[in-house]
Scaffold this active site. Structure first.
Site, PDB file in Angstrom:
ATOM      1  N   CYS A 281       1.364  -5.900   0.772  1.00  0.00           N
ATOM      2  CA  CYS A 281       1.982  -5.512   1.793  1.00  0.00           C
ATOM      3  C   CYS A 281       1.731  -6.066   3.077  1.00  0.00           C
ATOM      4  O   CYS A 281       2.443  -6.608   3.929  1.00  0.00           O
ATOM      5  CB  CYS A 281       1.263  -3.809   2.048  1.00  0.00           C
TER       6      CYS A 281
HETATM    7  N1  LIG Z   1       1.314  -1.711  -3.819  1.00  0.00           N
HETATM    8  C1  LIG Z   1       1.377  -0.841  -2.662  1.00  0.00           C
HETATM    9  O1  LIG Z   1       0.125  -0.569  -2.509  1.00  0.00           O
HETATM   10  C2  LIG Z   1       2.454  -0.665  -1.964  1.00  0.00           C
HETATM   11  C3  LIG Z   1       2.322   0.540  -1.214  1.00  0.00           C
HETATM   12  C4  LIG Z   1       3.499   0.743  -0.037  1.00  0.00           C
HETATM   13  C5  LIG Z   1       4.668   0.188  -0.469  1.00  0.00           C
HETATM   14  N2  LIG Z   1       4.834  -0.982  -1.204  1.00  0.00           N
HETATM   15  C6  LIG Z   1       6.240  -1.530  -1.371  1.00  0.00           C
HETATM   16  O2  LIG Z   1       6.895  -1.055  -2.621  1.00  0.00           O
HETATM   17  C7  LIG Z   1       7.256  -2.012  -3.186  1.00  0.00           C
HETATM   18  C8  LIG Z   1       7.122  -2.204  -4.616  1.00  0.00           C
HETATM   19  O3  LIG Z   1       5.838  -2.543  -4.768  1.00  0.00           O
HETATM   20  P1  LIG Z   1       4.711  -2.538  -6.068  1.00  0.00           P
HETATM   21  O4  LIG Z   1       3.512  -2.755  -5.414  1.00  0.00           O
HETATM   22  O5  LIG Z   1       5.001  -1.406  -6.785  1.00  0.00           O
HETATM   23  O6  LIG Z   1       5.309  -3.780  -6.817  1.00  0.00           O
HETATM   24  P2  LIG Z   1       4.972  -4.185  -8.411  1.00  0.00           P
HETATM   25  O7  LIG Z   1       5.265  -5.550  -8.646  1.00  0.00           O
HETATM   26  O8  LIG Z   1       3.767  -3.641  -8.740  1.00  0.00           O
HETATM   27  O9  LIG Z   1       6.160  -3.142  -9.059  1.00  0.00           O
HETATM   28  C9  LIG Z   1       7.531  -3.791  -9.047  1.00  0.00           C
HETATM   29  C10 LIG Z   1       8.146  -3.540 -10.515  1.00  0.00           C
HETATM   30  O10 LIG Z   1       9.352  -3.556 -10.479  1.00  0.00           O
HETATM   31  C11 LIG Z   1      10.080  -4.431 -11.529  1.00  0.00           C
HETATM   32  N3  LIG Z   1      11.056  -5.039 -11.174  1.00  0.00           N
HETATM   33  C12 LIG Z   1      11.507  -6.224 -10.697  1.00  0.00           C
HETATM   34  N4  LIG Z   1      12.543  -6.561 -10.551  1.00  0.00           N
HETATM   35  C13 LIG Z   1      13.312  -5.504 -11.281  1.00  0.00           C
HETATM   36  C14 LIG Z   1      14.697  -5.233 -11.921  1.00  0.00           C
HETATM   37  N5  LIG Z   1      15.630  -5.930 -11.456  1.00  0.00           N
HETATM   38  N6  LIG Z   1      14.937  -3.814 -12.519  1.00  0.00           N
HETATM   39  C15 LIG Z   1      13.886  -3.305 -12.837  1.00  0.00           C
HETATM   40  N7  LIG Z   1      12.437  -3.326 -12.657  1.00  0.00           N
HETATM   41  C16 LIG Z   1      12.197  -4.354 -11.727  1.00  0.00           C
HETATM   42  C17 LIG Z   1       8.764  -5.331 -11.607  1.00  0.00           C
HETATM   43  O11 LIG Z   1       8.889  -5.684 -13.203  1.00  0.00           O
HETATM   44  C18 LIG Z   1       7.507  -4.392 -11.451  1.00  0.00           C
HETATM   45  O12 LIG Z   1       7.047  -3.649 -12.718  1.00  0.00           O
HETATM   46  C19 LIG Z   1       7.404  -3.210  -2.601  1.00  0.00           C
HETATM   47  O13 LIG Z   1       8.696  -3.317  -1.545  1.00  0.00           O
HETATM   48  C20 LIG Z   1       6.037  -2.778  -1.689  1.00  0.00           C
HETATM   49  O14 LIG Z   1       5.968  -3.740  -0.360  1.00  0.00           O
HETATM   50  C21 LIG Z   1       3.829  -1.207  -2.189  1.00  0.00           C
END
Ligand SMILES: NC(=O)c1ccc[n+]([C@@H]2O[C@H](COP(=O)([O-])OP(=O)(O)OC[C@H]3O[C@@H](n4cnc5c(N)ncnc54)[C@H](O)[C@@H]3O)[C@@H](O)[C@H]2O)c1
Length: 444
Positions: A281
């Site tokens: 983030c």
């Molecule tokens: N991690 C945090 O603390 C947090 C907090 C707020 C917002 N976000 C936002 O949320 C979003 C996700 O972040 P995250 O940390 O969960 O990421 P992450 O990498 O932990 O999870 C994303 C998941 O999506 C899957 N993925 C990717 N492409 C795909 C597809 N085509 N079809 C199906 N699944 C697919 C990946 O394999 C992965 O498991 C980002 O935009 C991030 O900025 C994250």
């Protein structure tokens, strides 16, 4: 066919299914955001269908095996065994979903520009299977305009019309991994729709599991809310990081200065310096806004400056480590250095964009023999560097010329670390309560 009703009044039908929780909730991307989200929804009775491209993760979910620290193992196991959560690796079951929540990564390219390939890809897959009566919510953090300008045209290429046939909102995820006080349930949820019907349906959906929903006038506003929140953090962290560098020059203890400053009960709030920022983030999201602003011939100076200062912190830590080693009479090229913590934040197992890994690379480039210990990260492979955590033993500590605390994990006994190390460089003030020998500790 059951459900012709949604053809006549998709909004009414969907609101009803949300209200009685018979709606099927699709979650695309079961990572740090998606899996806890799936569990929250299933806990209140929604049937959740996940789409996760990583087959190992999907299989784990279907076996009820947890891989995200914020999720309770037994909760996931129980929900899976009751048939309330199921994961697929493809999009074939999209037509069964009433609500589709997108939680895929939104990284940056090497040039710090938005990389929307994941959002675009999943939107295309959904568009191919879109049917009337579905709500699509983008939770991934992104620049203002993504939902309306990027996703909407793809979804409408299906021939269906937003607001009439399907609904589209942006509702940014605000989860703070590892935060014991605030979870998704008691953190206000901002929702912005591409139109009033989308907003109504989106608010109805999120109100099922979140204590307070904050409706805003558009998806763009919701997108800007989220990137601004993360920009606020990035800028304030940069401010205290800069202060830490100034205090180093002045021979003052930055922690003492900040602790005293934060006793003021108004007009200030605590932020702490460190070896840099990490995670998916803070180092990433502000640049989404910076990029979008450039389209309008507008420079977001604070974002650029904060990014520059925060990205330079690992270099500052390296330089200070070299000075400490010099004082100890050890050239960096012959030094053994232990990095304590590669997670970007305490008590987490997430090392994405971790400043500790940037520091390891910088020290290795100077010829230092670097190893690491992290209780939550047995091994990592990031940006071309692959390493394994070393067991934290007296022998390991005694063999180091310098131990650098880069993550202040709460499970580590810092008294014991200091007692058994030649010298400790503490970039997190983790040794705050260590009484002696304090002369073995250098603070950031
Ligand atoms: N991690 C945090 O603390 C947090 C907090 C707020 C917002 N976000 C936002 O949320 C979003 C996700 O972040 P995250 O940390 O969960 O990421 P992450 O990498 O932990 O999870 C994303 C998941 O999506 C899957 N993925 C990717 N492409 C795909 C597809 N085509 N079809 C199906 N699944 C697919 C990946 O394999 C992965 O498991 C980002 O935009 C991030 O900025 C994250």
């Amino acid at each position: 066919m059951e459900g012709w009703g949604w053809m006549s009044d998709p909004r009414h039908n969907l609101l009803q299914r949300i209200g009685d929780r018979s709606a099927v909730v699709g979650v695309v991307g079961l990572g740090y955001v998606g899996l806890p989200f799936a569990v929250e929804k299933a806990k209140v009775g929604f049937r959740v269908l996940g789409v996760e491209q990583n087959p190992r993760r999907a299989e784990k979910v279907n076996r009820g095996e947890n891989y995200i620290r914020d999720v309770k193992d037994e909760e996931l196991r129980e929900l899976v065994s009751k048939g309330l959560i199921r994961a697929e690796t493809d999009f074939s079951r999209v037509p069964e979903m009433d609500v589709i929540v997108i939680c895929v990564p939104t990284p940056l390219t090497k040039n710090l520009t938005p990389d929307l390939q994941y959002v675009e890809h999943v939107t295309k897959e959904i568009a191919l299977r879109l049917r009337p009566g579905q709500l699509i919510s983008l939770e991934s953090t992104t620049y203002p305009g993504t939902t309306e300008e990027v996703m909407l045209p793809i979804l409408e290429s299906s021939g269906l019309k937003v607001e009439r046939d399907f609904f589209l909102v942006h509702s940014p995820e605000r989860v703070d991994p590892g935060n014991k006080r605030y979870s998704t349930k008691n953190t206000c949820k901002v929702v912005g729709g591409v139109g009033p019907v989308s907003l109504e349906v989106g608010v109805a959906f999120y109100s099922q599991t979140v204590e307070r929903v904050i409706p805003v006038s558009s998806a763009k506003v919701a997108e800007l809310v989220k990137v601004f929140e993360n920009t606020f953090r990035a800028v304030n962290i940069a401010l205290v990081n800069e202060l830490a560098m100034l205090c180093d020059r002045m021979g003052l203890n930055v922690w003492e200065v900040l602790e005293a400053a934060f006793t003021k009960p108004f007009g200030i709030m605590p932020f702490w310096p460190g070896p840099g920022v990490g995670g998916h983030c803070i180092p990433v999201d502000p640049h989404y806004l910076e990029w979008k602003a450039k389209e309008l011939n507008f420079n977001t100076h604070f974002i650029a400056l904060a990014g520059e200062i925060n990205r330079r912190m690992p270099e500052f830590v390296r330089d200070k480590a070299i000075r400490i080693l010099n004082r100890l009479g050890i050239p960096v090229s012959q030094a053994r250095v232990l990095i304590l913590g590669v997670a970007y934040k305490r008590d987490l197992d997430d090392y994405r964009e971790s400043p500790a890994i940037a520091l390891i690379k910088l020290l290795k480039a100077e010829g230092a023999r670097v190893s690491y210990h992290d209780p939550y990260i047995p091994r990592f492979n990031w940006d071309g560097l692959e390493m394994e955590s070393q067991p934290l033993t007296e022998e390991l500590l005694k063999n180091q010329d310098l131990v650098i605390i880069t993550t202040d994990h709460s499970s580590i006994d810092y008294d014991w670390v200091v007692a058994n190390s030649k010298h400790v460089f503490d970039t997190r003030n983790a040794t705050k309560n260590v009484r002696s020998p304090r002369e073995r500790i250098t603070l950031l």
